[in-house]
Design an enzyme around this catalytic site. Structure first.
Site, PDB file in Angstrom:
ATOM      1  N   THR A 174       0.894  -1.148   0.000  1.00 32.77           N
ATOM      2  CA  THR A 174       0.000   0.000   0.000  1.00 32.77           C
ATOM      3  C   THR A 174       0.930   1.194   0.000  1.00 32.77           C
ATOM      4  O   THR A 174       2.137   1.024   0.008  1.00 32.77           O
ATOM      5  CB  THR A 174      -0.890  -0.105   1.275  1.00 32.77           C
ATOM      6  OG1 THR A 174      -1.704  -1.263   1.144  1.00 32.77           O
ATOM      7  CG2 THR A 174      -1.729   1.096   1.553  1.00 32.77           C
ATOM      8  N   ASP A 232      -9.433  -8.700   0.458  1.00 33.51           N
ATOM      9  CA  ASP A 232      -9.606  -8.140   1.805  1.00 33.51           C
ATOM     10  C   ASP A 232     -10.967  -8.497   2.401  1.00 33.51           C
ATOM     11  O   ASP A 232     -11.222  -8.223   3.579  1.00 33.51           O
ATOM     12  CB  ASP A 232      -9.391  -6.620   1.806  1.00 33.51           C
ATOM     13  CG  ASP A 232      -7.925  -6.252   2.033  1.00 33.51           C
ATOM     14  OD1 ASP A 232      -7.136  -7.151   2.387  1.00 33.51           O
ATOM     15  OD2 ASP A 232      -7.566  -5.075   1.871  1.00 33.51           O
ATOM     16  N   SER A 260      -7.195  -2.081   6.734  1.00 26.90           N
ATOM     17  CA  SER A 260      -6.417  -1.712   7.925  1.00 26.90           C
ATOM     18  C   SER A 260      -5.801  -0.323   7.782  1.00 26.90           C
ATOM     19  O   SER A 260      -5.031   0.110   8.645  1.00 26.90           O
ATOM     20  CB  SER A 260      -5.277  -2.711   8.135  1.00 26.90           C
ATOM     21  OG  SER A 260      -5.779  -3.985   8.358  1.00 26.90           O
ATOM     22  N   GLY A 271       1.457  -1.550   4.850  1.00 26.90           N
ATOM     23  CA  GLY A 271       1.849  -2.653   5.740  1.00 26.90           C
ATOM     24  C   GLY A 271       0.722  -3.596   6.108  1.00 26.90           C
ATOM     25  O   GLY A 271       0.848  -4.319   7.106  1.00 26.90           O
TER      26      GLY A 271
HETATM   27  N1  GLY Z   1      -5.334  -3.779   1.302  1.00 28.36           N
HETATM   28  C1  GLY Z   1      -4.807  -3.407   2.540  1.00 28.36           C
HETATM   29  C2  GLY Z   1      -5.785  -2.725   3.417  1.00 28.36           C
HETATM   30  O1  GLY Z   1      -6.713  -2.117   2.932  1.00 28.36           O
HETATM   31  O2  GLY Z   1      -5.662  -2.775   4.602  1.00 28.36           O
END
Ligand code: GLY
Length: 566
Positions: free
Chosen positions: A375, A417, A447, A467
């Site tokens: 990310t 996710d 997250s 992360g």
């Molecule tokens: N794809 C990572 C997040 O949205 O936490």
């Protein structure tokens, strides 16, 4: 005489202490310090373009549009048009808000779309290739923010980005390594070699003229070019030819949403972070309230006691995350209870410094493995006093690996996710609850934790990180590093990090960064230490307002991240 000698000795000792304190202050490792404005992002080109827009008279929201698109050009690993993200803002007058431009499940998505006829998860289907793609939100997000708060016209903002795509950017060592590592999967997924491949060398110039053309159409025709215009048609034709389920109706229906952010007090700090469908703000709030009554600064940075307290609070927050959190438009989240002092005090009641709390004594036996970690985050403070924290993602590195060559960008694999099968681990080891199951048009749980910190009603910090599930604990440790352990912004982002997320039952630590004696003591208390899961945890970028009003950038040494300002 003896008394005089003793007094002199004490004075000398005191002076030495003072001197060493002063020396410590002088030798503090500060990041870039500027007077008025700063952009910190994963690429120098993107930070520079953000600053260029500010120098043209634009504000943080104009710079957001430029920086986000410049990352899509120069940092295709996570910067994107084909993904989504979250924005936390604080205007110069103190107004706070949040924007959710998270991807959505397509209309044709079903709860069992990643399961075979026996109800087992089909390995890889939610992570790689066309089925993994959620409806992208990034263009809707940057336009929604810029339309409401920006000052410049979109063409002025996007022109430097179009130029960057046309004339190119310099490939870094990290990029060369990644292109080499991902070359074979890119070729398999796209059934041909794509321009990002193992022949691209560090130090060479890389252009993306297709992306320049896409951005030019968006600059000319606005947000709807991506969701209803020629770009939408080209994208859907491309995706459907690949077998994806995303339709023109999916794109046309996409909307970014203003959300009420999570806000809470920690000591004299007011912390504002992202609300669901991200778990970031709720978990950060829970952890910080659970640790607030412990004297962390007295225990010391990364000391045995500090690690224990943080780990145990993290365990409890991630156990709740797994069960309760999902898209608030689809599930009812007991947010007030989860973040109330009474509930959180109770959660820590069985904590003891003597031994690790057993994970199965903590809560619902559901969730979570590790999320992917690719990310990106950028922080901006403008010359007018506005601050933003933005985290954006394709999910995995280069998302689904599906590359729309004639549009010049990668598509996300954000569908992973969701919990593909509530209660059971998916491809990445994720286990989820019903709250995060797949429903058409639902947003998948994230997250991402873009965060703004205020002190005495004034802006103190804007920060965030990539992360996956370690985003929350990396943001947590960075705030504590500044507030409890008196670090500069640069020291705070550079400091070694650890992570616990309830399940798996282990403390993940950056390798060779922690005191071996402390690791031994943790193991003796029943903790499992994992130093080999990944060499780094998070890549935090932040901006700190110093006592004299100047801005200090913290650009994490773990990436190619760069602070630029004036
Ligand atoms: N794809 C990572 C997040 O949205 O936490």
């Amino acid at each position: 005489m003896r008394n005089l000698f003793f007094l002199t000795f004490i004075l000398l000792l005191f002076n030495c202490k003072e001197a060493s304190k002063k020396t410590k202050k002088i030798t503090k490792n500060r990041g870039l310090v500027t007077d008025k404005a700063m952009v910190v992002s994963a690429r120098e080109e993107a930070s520079k373009i953000g600053i260029q827009i500010l120098k043209l008279g634009g504000n943080a929201f104009d710079a957001m549009m430029a920086t986000e698109m410049a990352l899509a050009v120069a940092y295709p690993y996570a910067g994107n048009l084909g993904g989504g993200g979250f924005l936390i803002y604080r205007l110069s007058d103190g107004e706070i808000g949040a924007l959710d431009y998270r991807e959505k499940a397509p209309l044709a998505a079903t709860k069992d779309m990643y399961l075979d006829e026996d109800g087992n998860v089909i390995s890889g289907k939610s992570t790689v290739g066309p089925f993994a793609i959620g409806v992208p939100g990034t263009i809707a997000g940057i336009f929604k923010a810029q339309e409401r708060f920006g000052k410049l016209d979109v063409k002025t903002i996007l022109q430097p980005v179009i130029n960057l795509a046309d004339t190119g950017f310099t490939i870094t060592d990290n990029q060369e390594r990644r292109f080499r590592n991902y070359d074979s999967i890119f070729t398999v997924v796209n059934r041909k070699q794509i321009p990002f491949n193992k022949t691209v060398k560090s130090g060479t110039n890389f252009t993306n003229t297709y992306l320049a053309k896409t951005l030019e159409r968006i600059a000319n025709n606005g947000r709807d070019e991506f969701y209803k215009g020629e770009t939408a048609k080209l994208l859907v034709d491309f995706l459907q030819a690949k077998g994806a389920i995303i339709t023109l109706e999916d794109l046309a229906k996409y909307e970014a949403k203003w959300r009420k952010p999570i806000q809470f007090q920690y000591d004299d700090l007011t912390i504002t972070s992202m609300s669901p469908p991200s778990s970031g703000g709720v978990c950060l709030n829970q952890i910080m309230i659970m640790v607030e009554d412990f004297d962390l600064s007295d225990y010391g940075h990364n000391s045995l006691k500090t690690i224990q307290v943080l780990v145990e609070a993290e365990k409890r927050a991630y156990a709740d995350r797994s069960y309760y959190l999902g898209d608030p438009d689809f599930v009812t989240i007991p947010q007030e209870t989860l973040t109330s002092n009474v509930y959180l005090e109770n959660r820590m009641k069985d904590f003891s410094f003597e031994a690790a709390t057993a994970v199965d004594s903590i809560s619902h036996g559901k969730i979570l493995g590790y999320e992917s970690e690719e990310t990106t985050h950028y922080s901006i403070v403008d010359q007018f006093g506005n601050a933003i924290a933005v985290t954006t993602t394709l999910n995995g590195g280069y998302g689904s690996k599906v590359y729309a060559e004639e549009l010049g960008f990668f598509l996300n694999n954000e569908m992973d996710d969701f919990s593909s099968k509530p209660g059971e681990p998916n491809y990445y080891g994720l286990i989820g609850a019903e709250a995060n199951s797949i429903v058409p048009e639902k947003r998948m749980l994230s997250s991402m934790t873009p965060t703004i910190v205020e002190k005495d009603g004034e802006l103190l910090m804007t920060l965030g990180t990539p992360g996956g599930s370690t985003i929350i604990t990396s943001v947590l440790q960075t705030i504590l590093n500044v507030h409890e352990f008196d670090m500069t912004m640069q020291e705070a982002v550079n400091a070694p990090r650890f992570h616990n997320q309830w399940l798996p039952d282990e403390i993940r630590m950056e390798a060779n960064s922690f005191d071996k004696g402390i690791i031994n003591q943790l193991e003796a208390k029943g903790y499992t230490i994992n130093e080999s899961r990944s060499p780094i945890i998070g890549i935090v970028d932040g901006i700190l307002v110093l006592d004299n009003g100047k801005l200090e950038g913290g650009a994490d040494k773990r990436g190619d991240d760069t602070a630029v300002g004036f």
